[in-house]
Design a protein around this motif. Sequence first.
Motif, PDB file in Angstrom:
ATOM      1  N   ASP A  92      -6.017   3.674  -4.298  1.00 48.72           N
ATOM      2  CA  ASP A  92      -5.919   4.862  -3.452  1.00 48.72           C
ATOM      3  C   ASP A  92      -4.485   5.087  -2.972  1.00 48.72           C
ATOM      4  N   ILE A  93      -3.791   4.003  -2.641  1.00 50.43           N
ATOM      5  CA  ILE A  93      -2.397   4.115  -2.190  1.00 50.43           C
ATOM      6  C   ILE A  93      -1.534   4.752  -3.273  1.00 50.43           C
ATOM      7  N   VAL A  94      -1.678   4.263  -4.500  1.00 47.05           N
ATOM      8  CA  VAL A  94      -0.886   4.798  -5.610  1.00 47.05           C
ATOM      9  C   VAL A  94      -1.250   6.244  -5.895  1.00 47.05           C
ATOM     10  N   ALA A  95      -2.536   6.558  -5.872  1.00 48.49           N
ATOM     11  CA  ALA A  95      -2.977   7.936  -6.130  1.00 48.49           C
ATOM     12  C   ALA A  95      -2.429   8.893  -5.080  1.00 48.49           C
ATOM     13  N   THR A  96      -2.442   8.460  -3.821  1.00 47.19           N
ATOM     14  CA  THR A  96      -1.913   9.299  -2.740  1.00 47.19           C
ATOM     15  C   THR A  96      -0.423   9.570  -2.938  1.00 47.19           C
TER      16      THR A  96
ATOM     17  N   LEU B  96      -1.637  -4.754  -9.944  1.00 45.77           N
ATOM     18  CA  LEU B  96      -1.521  -4.426 -11.366  1.00 45.77           C
ATOM     19  C   LEU B  96      -2.625  -3.463 -11.796  1.00 45.77           C
ATOM     20  N   LEU B  97      -3.801  -3.617 -11.227  1.00 48.53           N
ATOM     21  CA  LEU B  97      -4.931  -2.754 -11.575  1.00 48.53           C
ATOM     22  C   LEU B  97      -4.731  -1.327 -11.081  1.00 48.53           C
ATOM     23  N   ALA B  98      -3.876  -1.168 -10.069  1.00 45.76           N
ATOM     24  CA  ALA B  98      -3.603   0.175  -9.530  1.00 45.76           C
ATOM     25  C   ALA B  98      -2.547   0.915 -10.340  1.00 45.76           C
ATOM     26  N   ASN B  99      -1.829   0.202 -11.178  1.00 52.82           N
ATOM     27  CA  ASN B  99      -0.850   0.791 -12.109  1.00 52.82           C
ATOM     28  C   ASN B  99       0.281   1.563 -11.426  1.00 52.82           C
ATOM     29  N   PRO B 100       0.970   0.942 -10.457  1.00 50.64           N
ATOM     30  CA  PRO B 100       2.193   1.574  -9.947  1.00 50.64           C
ATOM     31  C   PRO B 100       3.280   1.479 -11.013  1.00 50.64           C
ATOM     32  N   ASP B 101       4.430   2.017 -10.739  1.00 48.68           N
ATOM     33  CA  ASP B 101       5.526   1.908 -11.704  1.00 48.68           C
ATOM     34  C   ASP B 101       6.164   0.522 -11.666  1.00 48.68           C
ATOM     35  N   ILE B 102       6.311  -0.023 -10.462  1.00 50.88           N
ATOM     36  CA  ILE B 102       6.964  -1.323 -10.276  1.00 50.88           C
ATOM     37  C   ILE B 102       6.199  -2.131  -9.231  1.00 50.88           C
TER      38      ILE B 102
END
Length: 281
Positions: free
Chosen positions: A178-182, A206-212
């Motif tokens: 949710d943090i990454v999506a926001t 890792l499962l949230a797939n941020p850039d870094i």
Amino acid sequence: MIYFSEQELDNFLLEDIYRGDLTTHCLDIGKKSARMSFTRKKAGVVAGINVALRLLTKLHIQANAFVQDGDEVTAGTLLIQAEAQADQLHQAWKVVQLVLEWSCGVAQYTAEMVQNAKAINPNAVVACTRKSIPNTRKLATAAVLAGGGHIHRQGLSETLLVFTNHRNLLDEPENYIDIVATLRQQAPENKITLEADNLAQCQAMLLANPDIIQLDKFSSDDVKAALELKQQLKSNVMLSVAGGVNKNNVADFAKLGIDLFITSAPYYAMPEDIKVMIEKR
């Protein structure tokens, strides 16, 4: 080139010369024609030249530089030579010397850290944080760039970097998806970095797939484990290391396969020795 305003340059000068050089005045040598030279005692990278020249110019001193920021020079290389009346030169002397010594120290440390990392991993990037000594950030930026480093972030407004102290204020601090999506919705042009304090957080991030994912104060074993998790998940997320990374251990992390190294170590490097000589002209 990093631009310094007239006010910033004035602040450098006024900290030291707000009422002139009393010694020069009492010896009655202020109007003597003189020459001042700045030389780097040891071989290494040069930084601070552009700022030094502008400081000299503000005091109406004619100055010539024989090197540029980022140049690698031999021991005893003449960096700058300046000519003016003695009172002008004595007012410029220490301010310019300090700018050069501190800038060269930061640049030299950065260059050595970059060299140590690239000797293992040619793709390595050494990026410096915003944890610079107060009121030195612009000088530090110019010096880091002269040393072959990069800038991680200059301030809060530039990049998205989620620390635990941000997440602590959220209703669901561990809902990384949710943090990454926001963040992707709110700032679609920015890359997203999440900082992990431990291996379990890294795995969930890792499962949230941020850039870094920035690995803060991870041991070599934990960094290795994080890279293995990334490989198992076939993730494209970049892993960077931060916290305690310096020129002495950067190669150890590079051997593990890390490409991006976040550091503030260059800011606290020992200044390089710049010899200043003022003589009659």
